[in-house]
Scaffold this motif. Sequence first.
Motif, PDB file in Angstrom:
ATOM      1  N   ASP A  84       1.352   5.204   0.475  1.00 21.61           N
ATOM      2  CA  ASP A  84       0.668   6.129   1.383  1.00 21.61           C
ATOM      3  C   ASP A  84       0.815   7.584   0.986  1.00 21.61           C
ATOM      4  O   ASP A  84       0.655   8.468   1.803  1.00 21.61           O
ATOM      5  N   TYR A  85       1.132   7.848  -0.275  1.00 20.31           N
ATOM      6  CA  TYR A  85       1.207   9.232  -0.709  1.00 20.31           C
ATOM      7  C   TYR A  85       0.514   9.364  -2.041  1.00 20.31           C
ATOM      8  O   TYR A  85       0.811   8.589  -2.943  1.00 20.31           O
ATOM      9  N   VAL A  95      -3.662   6.606   1.088  1.00 21.36           N
ATOM     10  CA  VAL A  95      -3.382   5.179   1.143  1.00 21.36           C
ATOM     11  C   VAL A  95      -4.021   4.540  -0.085  1.00 21.36           C
ATOM     12  O   VAL A  95      -5.199   4.726  -0.362  1.00 21.36           O
ATOM     13  N   TYR A  96      -3.213   3.827  -0.839  1.00 21.78           N
ATOM     14  CA  TYR A  96      -3.638   3.283  -2.108  1.00 21.78           C
ATOM     15  C   TYR A  96      -3.089   1.875  -2.236  1.00 21.78           C
ATOM     16  O   TYR A  96      -1.884   1.660  -2.083  1.00 21.78           O
ATOM     17  N   LYS A  97      -3.937   0.904  -2.478  1.00 23.17           N
ATOM     18  CA  LYS A  97      -3.486  -0.474  -2.662  1.00 23.17           C
ATOM     19  C   LYS A  97      -2.858  -0.587  -4.043  1.00 23.17           C
ATOM     20  O   LYS A  97      -3.490  -0.332  -5.060  1.00 23.17           O
ATOM     21  N   ARG A 140       0.855  -1.185   0.000  1.00 23.24           N
ATOM     22  CA  ARG A 140       0.000   0.000   0.000  1.00 23.24           C
ATOM     23  C   ARG A 140       0.891   1.234   0.000  1.00 23.24           C
ATOM     24  O   ARG A 140       1.737   1.392   0.856  1.00 23.24           O
TER      25      ARG A 140
END
Length: 124
Positions: A57-58, A61-63, A55
Amino acid sequence: MISMKKHLILSQLTLCAGLAFAGFSVQAQDVKGSAQAGQGKVWLCIGCHAIPDYRADYPLVYKVPMIGGQNAAYIASSLAAYKKGERKHPTMRSIAGSLSDQDMADLGEYYAAQTASSPNNPLK
């Protein structure tokens, strides 16, 4: 008389723009990717896309998806969309901005060729 001139000029500009875009899309379609060439370029991607359940986080939060086995054209067009700013992720935009159309096609072909039984890339 003036409105007729404006209409004529606008028509000519529209035609020129259409021809320019048509030429651009034909040029992009002529690029043939190579999985072998992509293997040497994959180092740009593995920092995030090779880590299961990673993930980012910038800025949020993005998978991060695993992209092995994805369609080559989809990967290349996604990278082009990041480069143009049509997709909004700062890290992907900066990475895609450094890629040529050939690089994008090669990366697409590399990832499309990956299967669960593919050997690990030594650059991973």
